[in-house]
Design an enzyme around this catalytic site. Structure first.
Site, short mmCIF file in Angstrom:
data_model
loop_
_atom_site.label_atom_id
_atom_site.label_comp_id
_atom_site.label_asym_id
_atom_site.label_seq_id
_atom_site.Cartn_x
_atom_site.Cartn_y
_atom_site.Cartn_z
N SER A 38 0.87 -1.31 0.15
CA SER A 38 -0.08 -0.15 0.01
C SER A 38 0.80 1.23 0.03
CB SER A 38 -0.94 0.00 1.22
OG SER A 38 -1.73 -1.09 1.23
N ASP A 88 -8.67 -4.55 3.39
CA ASP A 88 -7.24 -5.17 3.24
C ASP A 88 -7.06 -6.23 4.54
OD1 ASP A 88 -4.39 -5.50 2.05
OD2 ASP A 88 -4.00 -4.53 4.12
N ASP A 148 -5.72 0.15 -4.21
CA ASP A 148 -4.09 0.27 -4.02
C ASP A 148 -3.51 -1.20 -4.56
OD1 ASP A 148 -4.89 -0.98 -1.91
OD2 ASP A 148 -3.62 -0.22 -0.41
N HIS A 149 -4.16 -1.97 -4.51
CA HIS A 149 -3.84 -3.59 -5.11
C HIS A 149 -4.67 -4.30 -4.80
CE1 HIS A 149 -3.27 -4.80 -0.70
NE2 HIS A 149 -3.05 -3.77 -0.75
#
Length: 679
Positions: free
Chosen positions: A255, A491, A536-537
């Protein structure tokens, strides 16, 4: 955002000449047989630094670069960026389906917080429901932000510098300075030298796996052009047409690196926050907004200086360097920060003392702190009468040291939105008499638990209320504002393979974005505002065909917590496998090694309708990030994102290839800058 460096003018040595020849199956590095030509020698130079204004001009998105960033800023839009940490396409689909099911059941009269086991009609309505009854590709529907008019896929490319990590689990936390970024403050290390030539490493923008460069780029052939590629969902599809189910499991970003790209338009390595590859500060969009008289800040469901929010309001080569981040926060001095305040990820006590009544910053700053004497309904009363036009700044602290629980994120609401009655997953790493790792055993109690106590939950506003407070305050600024809102515990739940917690966080982000959309409608619409919702991912979760029916049945039975199996261990199986040396054993694939350390049964995965990790690794077979591109939903963008699809970008002035029909996170930054400053 703009920087110069004597280091950048050096004639460096090609990454092709590093002693990093890769085995893509094991992630091992082996000695290069000889030194190759440097990238600089092969491609020419010098390589001038880049920024978002030049990128936009180069790609024809803007006709000219203004003399100052602030030249047209008064005509810019308010810009809001929402980051669902780890919120990949499949996780959005899980949340969208769950929200649709909740809405449908509530429309039938079901109390979805307690269940409706006597409603035979509800059971019958969902019998046989599959993913095909919702959506199987594209933007989808069911969550607030899926109603936005724009949709794109975003690459989350990071870098491999110096040497890869064991097992290629994540990309390494190494810059172009010597050693790991964790060993020193910004810039406080010698330039890293190439072992092959003894000269400084010449950063190569080429693809790491296929061309021996430093960039971990997306590959449509190996990973599929779209996140919904059929081969992720069937065992038979893996290995066909060049597809590699393990491709997205190698060299993942974090992140800090990706949030830094969103915040600054510059790429850095894992663990690095808004600095370049030589660990020099690069200006964030928060800083740029304030330089032009706008208000700007961040809010998060996790600690306010954690990787994503911290990347917008600090500069640090290492995301865990608390003192460095805390000093940097004071220098940036954002208009607004809000989040959990825990451990190193918050303003220092000295900084908070300055904000408190009587402190040296108390005339400018208002510090709102969770207290057992203040209910959630009254939490934001100190904001009444405050105005960013008067140079008023706000810091908000909840959770962490303010609670007996000591939790570092907002309360998990779960699929049933009750904030109670969840499995607190746990597990043990098993060893033999010699200390060798032999497996993992789940230890999750059948007795349900709470994330926070009911008394603590009563003190903490919901995430929608946190969003409302931030938008309403910043929205008063006559010159406009920038706000980054992160739902960071999406996350955290995914790292624990915990679908119940994750679905609750998806409900949170849905509500927060809905408030933003409603506010925009009442405050100038898309002519005056731009909204970008992305991640972010990605992680690595796959829904099985029966996921909708499984979700509905658990809700109807009043047992929604069971969407996460009791057998869940909250132990990362690939980390354990690496610790056991499995990555050195080429007789089995990564997927097969991971399966040795997972704890779900095949029946578990079938019952809950999903699994984590690659097909065949076991139900809880990942718990990490992945490199798969993430969705972007947006509006008010005026064609910028569409114009940049497929475009490349520059890292340290060198051209990095774009991905077909996709943008990268640096392009989102460029489009936000265009909207915010009317470029």
């Amino acid at each position: 955002m703009k920087f110069t460096s004597a280091i950048a003018a050096l004639v460096l040595v090609s990454a092709d000449a590093q002693n990093l020849r890769r085995n893509t199956k094991s992630g091992k590095a082996t000695k290069a047989p000889k030194c190759a030509k440097s990238y600089t020698e092969s491609h020419g130079g010098p390589f001038p630094m880049d920024n978002s204004e030049r990128l936009l001009h180069r790609e024809g998105v803007i006709d000219e670069i203004p003399a100052s960033l602030c030249t047209n800023a008064a005509n810019g839009k308010n810009v809001m960026l929402v980051v669902g940490d780890g919120m990949g396409w499949e996780m959005i689909r899980a949340g969208a389906i769950a929200k649709s099911i909740l809405d449908e059941l509530e429309g039938m009269g079901c109390d979805t917080s307690a269940g409706c086991p006597s409603m035979d009609a509800a059971k019958a309505a969902f019998a046989g429901r599959t993913l095909d009854d919702y959506y199987t590709e594209g933007q989808g529907h069911g969550l607030s932000f899926q109603e936005l008019s724009g949709h794109a896929l975003v690459t989350t490319s990071t870098l491999v510098l110096q040497s890869p990590n064991d097992g290629a689990h994540y990309a390494p936390a190494k810059s172009l300075l010597e050693g790991s970024v964790s060993g020193h403050d910004n810039g406080m290390a010698p330039v890293a030298l190439d072992d092959c030539t003894g000269k400084p490493i010449d950063f190569s923008p080429l693809d790491y796996e296929k061309e021996g460069g430093n960039m971990v780029l997306w590959d449509d052939e190996m990973g599929g052009k779209y996140p919904w590629d059929d081969r992720y969902f069937t065992a038979e599809g893996h290995g066909t047409d060049g597809f590699d189910k393990e491709f997205i499991m190698r060299h993942a970003t974090d992140s800090a690196s990706t949030a830094g790209a969103l915040a600054t338009g510059h790429k850095a390595a894992v663990n690095m926050m808004s600095v370049n590859l030589y660990e020099e500060d690069v200006s964030t969009i928060v800083e740029d907004a304030m330089k032009c008289g706008k208000a700007a800040g961040v809010i998060s469901s996790v600690p306010v200086l954690h990787a994503t929010p911290g990347s917008f309001v600090t500069h640090s080569n290492y995301r865990k360097n608390g003192p460095q981040m805390q000093r940097s926060l004071e220098d940036v001095n954002p208009t607004y920060i809000a989040g959990a305040c825990a451990s190193r990820y918050q303003p220092s006590e000295a900084h908070k003392d300055k904000m408190r009544e009587g402190g040296s910053l108390s005339s400018q700053w208002t510090l709102i702190e969770q207290s057992p004497d203040v209910s959630a309904a009254d939490f934001y009363k100190p904001l009444e009468g405050l105005d960013p036009n008067d140079d008023q700044h706000v810091a908000v602290c909840f959770g962490g040291g303010y609670t007996a629980s000591g939790q570092s994120n907002a309360p998990y609401r779960g699929l049933d939105s009750s904030y109670t009655q969840r499995y607190c997953s746990s597990g043990n790493v098993d060893t033999d008499a010699d200390g060798n790792i032999t497996g993992v055993s789940p230890t999750t109690s059948a007795e349900l638990c709470n994330h926070y106590s009911p008394e603590e939950v009563a003190q903490i506003p919901t995430m929608k209320e946190h969003v409302k407070a931030a938008v309403d305050f910043l929205g008063k600024d006559d010159d406009g504002f920038f706000l980054m809102y992160e739902q960071g515990d999406i996350d955290w739940a995914a790292h624990g393979n915990h679908m119940d917690d994750m679905l609750g966080t998806m409900l949170d982000i849905n509500d927060g974005v809905q408030y933003m959309m409603d506010w925009i409608k009442d405050n100038g619409g898309w002519e005056k505002n731009a909204l970008y919702v992305t991640a972010d991912h990605d992680h690595y979760v796959t829904l099985k065909s029966n996921f909708p029916e499984a979700v509905a049945n658990f809700i109807i039975a009043g047992e929604s917590h069971k969407i996460t199996p009791q057998n869940n261990s909250n132990v990362n199986p690939w980390s354990v496998a690496i610790a056991a040396g499995a990555h050195e054993d080429d007789s089995k694939s990564t997927t097969e090694h991971i399966a040795d350390y997972t704890t779900w049964t095949e029946e578990d995965a079938e019952t809950v309708g999903h699994f984590w990790g690659s097909f065949g690794s076991g139900g809880n077979g990942w718990g990490s990030h992945s490199t798969r591109p993430v969705p972007l939903s947006y509006d008010g963008d005026n064609g910028c994102v569409e114009a940049l699809k497929g475009a490349g970008y520059k890292v340290l002035g060198k051209d990095v290839a774009g991905a077909e029909d996709k943008i990268d996170q640096v392009h989102i930054h460029a489009c936000m800058m265009k909207a915010l400053f009317a470029l």
